[in-house]
Enzyme design. Structure first.
Site, mmCIF file in Angstrom:
data_model
loop_
_atom_site.group_PDB
_atom_site.id
_atom_site.type_symbol
_atom_site.label_atom_id
_atom_site.label_comp_id
_atom_site.label_asym_id
_atom_site.label_seq_id
_atom_site.Cartn_x
_atom_site.Cartn_y
_atom_site.Cartn_z
ATOM 1 N N TYR A 15 -10.699 30.304 -18.963
ATOM 2 C CA TYR A 15 -11.453 29.388 -18.101
ATOM 3 C C TYR A 15 -12.079 30.113 -16.917
ATOM 4 C CZ TYR A 15 -10.185 25.180 -20.599
ATOM 5 O OH TYR A 15 -10.090 24.206 -21.554
ATOM 6 N N TYR A 143 -8.004 14.959 -22.585
ATOM 7 C CA TYR A 143 -7.906 16.394 -22.868
ATOM 8 C C TYR A 143 -6.662 16.618 -23.726
ATOM 9 C CZ TYR A 143 -7.292 21.365 -22.600
ATOM 10 O OH TYR A 143 -7.127 22.684 -22.952
ATOM 11 N N ASP A 235 0.500 12.058 -26.572
ATOM 12 C CA ASP A 235 0.402 13.453 -26.149
ATOM 13 C C ASP A 235 1.081 13.568 -24.790
ATOM 14 O OD1 ASP A 235 -0.198 15.939 -25.205
ATOM 15 O OD2 ASP A 235 -2.360 15.832 -25.604
ATOM 16 N N LYS A 264 4.244 22.549 -22.603
ATOM 17 C CA LYS A 264 4.300 22.801 -21.149
ATOM 18 C C LYS A 264 5.721 22.861 -20.567
ATOM 19 C CE LYS A 264 -0.406 22.162 -20.031
ATOM 20 N NZ LYS A 264 -1.429 21.177 -20.351
#
Ligand SMILES: *Cc1c(COP(=O)(O)O)cnc(C)c1O
Length: 422
Positions: A15, A143, A235, A264
């Site tokens: 990114y 996302y 999600d 995560k």
């Protein structure tokens, strides 16, 4: 050559526009909520290192378990073989998940956990002989990751722009609210004969700007999906493991999804690992004498034992009473800051869910100002020893749960100072 100069020669960062990127900060050590650079400068990691670190850096309990596993079994192929850390982690995770989750499929990150969830749903209908249910329903600003399937079910944005015509077709809907909920429900039931599944980030769209929405409307969408034979995928890659105040965001719902995606915070931010869990109904649709009904998916590092023990150690910490108290404490601190700042003229909107607080900077209509503002804010906080990565004009705090009240106060005060100075 300095580390930064060597980096510039050989590294392509995520990114990052490499043409004019700022020099990366060389980090040499982490301890608790702090990161230390080469010069000994201390930073508060207020974004949990891209949302993964829930218990602080270099946690001794996780380090000890990982270290012991490294000299016992570092990795083994997971097709045809198994190991204790993978089984134990599944045994401990499944009862924690809302609803009745029965099986764990391991991958190595959030995007691949999403890929597997999508494949499970699409192949579920294929295996069941229903060839019409091929469409995915998702939120417009969602996302779900950076691989192609995950990108397809994410909102179309500057991130997906070069690939948009290669992404598969998705039915996108707005976030539910009091006004649109009735029409969203009828949209779902009208399309249901084509819909394989609905994928959603429960309560908060993370990368889509920390947009928050009410559990009761999500619950109604889930109910509509269940009533209309549309599979559901939560999600929880970002929301899982205490982030929203409960262990999982879906605990705040009455209806339960068929599938969960986790990553995560799963390993406490120590190792990469992804999990896709499912209920018995999904699993059974793949049981067959017909080999074509197999889920042909797997990664080299599926169920890596080091990652699994890191997750087990992270769960020990997460489930300790002290951690839940910390989560409540962070929530309470955020709430006080919320009330203190909500009427500030430069605050367009402020919102909070659990340990996440997001503040939208008032920019008027000036978009050129907006693009410069993000970098200006990022550097303002960095200079003051705080790592915050604004999403455009949205500043959010998403800290490890162990962050002290003093450090939170320092972050709040620095944000207030920024509101006055920028
Ligand atoms: C970060 C994220 C992903 C992707 O996870 P990676 O590990 O970065 O591939 C998927 N879904 C959500 C909600 C996320 O926040």
């Amino acid at each position: 050559m300095s580390l930064v100069e060597r980096d510039k020669k050989v590294i392509w960062h995520p990114y990052t526009q490499m043409k004019n990127a700022q020099m990366p900060i060389p980090i040499v050590r982490g301890e608790g909520v702090y990161l230390f650079d080469e010069d000994g400068k201390k930073y508060i990691d207020a974004v949990s290192s891209w949302w993964v670190n829930i218990h602080g850096h270099a946690h001794p309990h996780i380090a000890e378990k990982v270290s012991a596993q490294l000299t016992t079994l570092e990795h083994v192929i997971f097709a045809g073989f198994t190991h204790e850390p993978a089984v134990l982690l599944a045994e401990r995770l499944l009862p924690l998940l809302p609803g009745k989750q029965e099986k764990i499929f391991y991958t190595d990150n959030g995007s691949t956990a999403v890929e597997v969830a999508l494949k499970m749903c699409l192949q579920y209908w294929n295996n069941s002989g229903n060839l019409h249910k091929k469409k995915v329903l998702a939120f417009k600003d969602a996302y779900h990751g950076d691989t192609f399937g995950a990108m397809s079910v994410s909102g179309r944005s500057i991130f997906t722009n070069p690939f948009n015509d290669l992404l598969f077709d998705v039915e996108f809907i707005d976030l539910p609210n009091e006004k649109n909920i009735v029409s969203l429900k009828s949209q779902i039931s009208n399309l249901s004969s084509q819909l394989a599944c609905f994928i959603f980030e429960p309560l908060i769209l993370g990368a889509g700007g920390m947009q928050m929405y009410a559990a009761k409307y999500l619950d109604q969408l889930l109910k509509t999906c269940i009533d209309n034979n549309v599979l559901t995928i939560a999600d929880e890659v970002m929301t899982g493991f205490g982030r929203t105040g409960t262990y999982f965001a879906c605990e705040q719902l009455i209806n339960h999804p068929d599938i969960f995606c986790l990553s995560k915070g799963l390993t406490g931010g120590t190792m990469p690992l992804g999990v896709t869990s499912c209920n018995q109904k999904i699993f059974e649709a793949f049981l067959s004498d017909d080999k074509l009904k197999t889920l042909y998916h797997g990664h080299s590092f599926t169920a890596n034992p080091i990652s699994c023990v890191a997750s087990l150690a992270s769960l020990d910490i997460l489930l300790a009473a002290e951690t839940l108290a910390n989560i409540k404490r962070v929530e309470e601190q955020h709430k006080q800051f919320f009330n203190q700042i909500k009427n500030h003229p430069k605050v367009r909107n402020i919102r909070q869910t659990g340990t996440i607080i997001a503040l939208e900077w008032e920019t008027g209509n000036d978009t050129s100002y907006l693009s410069g503002l993000r970098d200006q804010l990022y550097n303002y906080f960095l200079t003051r020893g705080i790592i915050l990565r604004p999403l455009g004009n949205i500043i959010y705090i998403l800290p490890p749960y162990i962050i002290s009240n003093d450090d939170l106060t320092y972050i709040y005060q620095t944000i207030q100072q920024a509101l006055e100075e920028i």
